[in-house]
Design a protein around this motif. Structure first.
Motif: not given
Length: 736
Positions: A547-557
């Motif tokens: 439980r250390f990652l947040e799913l909505d923190r995403v970037r797309m290159v």
């Protein structure tokens, strides 16, 4: 991720890192170094000892199945780690089975040292002599005197013994002959055919582990040769020969053959897709005859002309095996007659509608259970795209077996039918029974649907033609286990992924609207993803990988000829919002710049394109646009992918890479294909199971551009693959 290498593996020559050796992943056997991948090739007893040592260190190890002859049906397991206990329990709850290799028999393991038993005669405090000391001393002296007298008498009698009597006393003929050692069994003690030999060794508890492994390798090698020939037949479009070879041997249901069975399923899916594409006829273009230019003369009373009908888009091939169900009415128990309902809303001829009505249950029974995609519930792997909801059946109290009943009152199936997507969930579920009931209470039972292994199966059901059956008013569809399947637990029901209703024509498999999974197959994903998560947690300075990652923190290159299209960017934003819950999806899409200055600083500090404090996942979709900077495959792999994947992992970011479609033109297209072929063999991809979304099968124009329909399909495939990977990463417990 620069690691100091220690040496190389003596078996495969792979480089062994110092950290792997210290952690126990690589081992030293008889002075020789063996890498993590080659440990499983050691003899069975050596692997067991290595796994026991790894379990003490908290590493992921194999859980062995222990067989007890007195209780053959009881599931017993050997040592494991605390991290595996939760997975073990979830698997047992989901289907009642936990596949594990058998522990080598005791004859092949070294016995453990047994501590001798100690007998305590007098319990006194330290330094205190017992009260009977004098009596014990006297008794000891008496025993010593008697022993001396016995020795003297024995020595005198031995002098009087004749040589004949001496030989009579030591004749070995009076002793029983020693039992000869039982010879170890070899490969020649079993049948020549590897399948028959495997059946024999599984029933023989005295079979050595090395012989068992040798027979398994024979069977795997023979099956792989057949699959190689089937691959060649499929490449040459000899579909019948490929199908015959794909179904040539039925492998035993054992974890040893899991990799080969996955290859079989993949071949069958591609064979089905090839058959589906071959059955689609291309549209015949209408020939337009040239006519001389004339001035149009309006008619006095022009008749209104109806516009031509819109073309029906070609359905996407389904990546599962279809099972057409013929109609065969059978007598059933009488049911009470219900009044005829009023007229139903009619579907247009040829229209397909996804079922979304409620289930029919009694007051005592539970409704079918909806399986969410949040990772808390087990969902069978390799599910196709295009599925919005998945339901698992519940066990009806009145029927005493699992069943689902669908309410079809709001839809007419006249001259139509149904299409379903099912999964058995359990290996002991071989079939389910389907039935249809009309408004008059008449029920028609269809032939059972047979399951092949534990795979997703599409079923096509044409509407029954029966004189006493009212096809206009079908109100209920029932799917049930066979009445004999009463031992399946409550949480072991079958699964339905989709139900489609068709009116006015025979249903087809394409009505399900399924899409093949685009996530690149990886046999080691479930074993390597925990390792990747631990590395990411370590690089993010976290003490735990839970439980250390947040799913909505995403970037797309993104890059490529269509990356500047407004519609493509809008569709990608919708994918990020629906799949990841990203509140600002438009600002999360970044254009790639293939310069060292931009790439070196893309993860450096706040405000960077991939700021580690705001980015947990980075999706790269370049469509081989990097070939303009690095024109050959080797330079692109060395200067971009190997280097930047390490950079993202060092920053605590999980990379997700999309390969294809080919956005290049001319001679660069071949270089792009060669680059992607090398990309999937990069050590980081192989060792950490970095998710790769494969779109190489999609076609583009010669200039590298995509038409809107192809672009829309590519984006949907990306969304399906991201949903599947999110489910996998949630199952690891790494998401908050």
């Amino acid at each position: 991720m620069n690691e100091v290498t220690l040496s190389t593996c003596t078996r495969c020559g792979a480089t062994i890192a110092t950290d792997d050796l210290n952690a126990g992943l690589a081992v030293r056997v008889d002075g020789s170094l063996v890498c993590e991948m080659c440990v499983d090739t050691l003899p069975g007893e050596a692997v067991v000892r290595i796994n026991r040592m790894r379990a003490l260190k908290g590493l992921e190890v194999t859980t062995y199945q222990v067989t007890n002859p007195k209780t053959p049906t009881l599931q017993l397991y050997s040592f494991t780690t605390a991290a595996n206990v939760t997975t073990h329990r979830r698997k047992l709850v989901s289907d009642g089975f936990y596949e594990a290799p058998k522990l080598p028999p005791p004859g092949q393991r070294a016995p453990l040292p047994v501590e001798p038993k100690r007998t305590v005669t007098d319990r006194v405090a330290p330094g205190v002599r017992p009260g009977r000391t004098a009596m014990l001393i006297a008794a000891g002296a008496t025993v010593a005197i008697l022993l001396g007298i016995a020795i003297t008498v024995a020595s005198l009698s031995s002098k009087k013994t004749t040589p004949a009597n001496d030989s009579a006393l030591t004749t070995p003929a009076q002793l029983p002959p020693p039992e000869p050692p039982k010879p170890l069994k070899t490969r020649f003690d079993y049948a020549v055919d590897p399948i028959a030999a495997w059946v024999q060794v599984t029933q023989d508890i005295d079979c050595p582990n090395l012989v068992r492994q040798g027979i398994a390798q024979e069977l795997i090698r023979k099956r792989n040769q057949q699959l190689d020939t089937a691959e060649e037949a499929l490449a040459e479009r000899r579909l019948d020969d490929a199908a015959a070879l794909a179904n040539g041997i039925a492998l035993p249901d054992d974890i040893t053959f899991r990799a080969v069975r996955d290859r079989e399923n993949d071949l069958r899916n591609r064979l089905l897709a090839s058959r589906t594409m071959a059955s689609i006829k291309p549209p015949i273009p209408t020939k337009i005859e040239p006519t001389p230019t004339q001035i149009p003369v309006p008619a006095p009373n022009p008749e209104p002309v109806a516009p031509p009908p819109l073309p029906v888009p070609t359905p996407i091939p389904v990546p599962v095996a279809p099972t057409p169900v013929p109609v065969a009415p059978t007598p059933t128990l009488p049911t009470p007659v219900a009044p005829t309902p009023p007229s139903k809303p009619m579907l247009a001829d040829g229209q397909a509608q996804v079922w979304n009505a409620p289930f029919i249950v009694t007051n005592r029974d539970k409704k079918p259970y909806a399986l969410p995609f949040d990772g808390n519930e087990f969902i069978p792997e390799n599910w196709p795209g295009g599925i919005d909801a998945i339901y698992r059946s519940s066990r009806a109290l009145t029927l005493k077996h699992h069943a689902m009943f669908f309410d079809l009152k709001k839809t007419s199936l006249d001259q139509g039918g149904l299409a379903l997507l099912l999964h058995p969930l359990r290996i002991d579920r071989k079939s389910v029974v389907l039935s249809l009931t009309d408004a008059k209470g008449k029920t028609i039972t269809l032939p059972p649907v047979q399951f092949t292994d534990k795979i997703w199966t599409s079923v096509v059901i044409p509407l029954p033609v029966d004189a006493g059956f009212d096809a206009m008013n079908v109100i209920t569809l029932g799917i049930e286990d066979h009445p004999s399947a009463e031992g399946i637990p409550e949480d072991g029901g079958f699964i339905i992924g989709k139900l489609v209703l068709v009116h006015g024509r025979a249903p087809t498999e394409s009505d399900l609207g399924l899409r093949p999974t685009a996530l690149l197959p990886d046999l080691n994903r479930l074993g390597n993803i925990p390792r990747l998560v631990k590395i990411i947690a370590k690089n993010r300075k976290r003490s735990s990988d839970k439980r250390f990652l947040e799913l909505d923190r995403v970037r797309m290159v993104i890059a490529g000829p269509w990356s500047a299209h407004i519609q493509v960017r809008s569709d990608l934003s919708a994918i990020l919002k629906n799949t990841y819950g990203n509140q600002n999806p438009d600002g999360s899409i970044i254009n790639a710049i293939f310069t060292d200055a931009w790439l070196d600083t893309m993860t450096k500090g706040r405000g960077a394109p991939l700021d580690p404090t705001q980015t947990n996942f980075a999706i790269w979709w370049t469509s081989a646009a990097e070939m303009a900077t690095w024109p050959n495959a080797d330079s692109a792999i060395a200067n971009l992918w190997k280097k930047r994947i390490d950079q993202l992992i060092d920053a605590g970011i999980i990379p997700i890479v999309v390969i294809g479609p080919n956005g290049q033109s001319g001679a660069t297209r071949a270089a792009a294909e060669a680059m992607w072929q090398q990309f999937i063999t990069i050590p980081q991809i192989r060792l950490y199971s970095i998710p790769v979304i494969d779109l190489r099968a999609m076609t583009t124009a010669e200039d590298g551009s995509m038409d809107p329909e192809t672009a829309n399909r590519a984006i949907r495939l990306i969304g399906d693959a991201l949903l599947e990977f999110n489910y996998i990463i949630r199952r690891q417990g790494a998401i908050k």
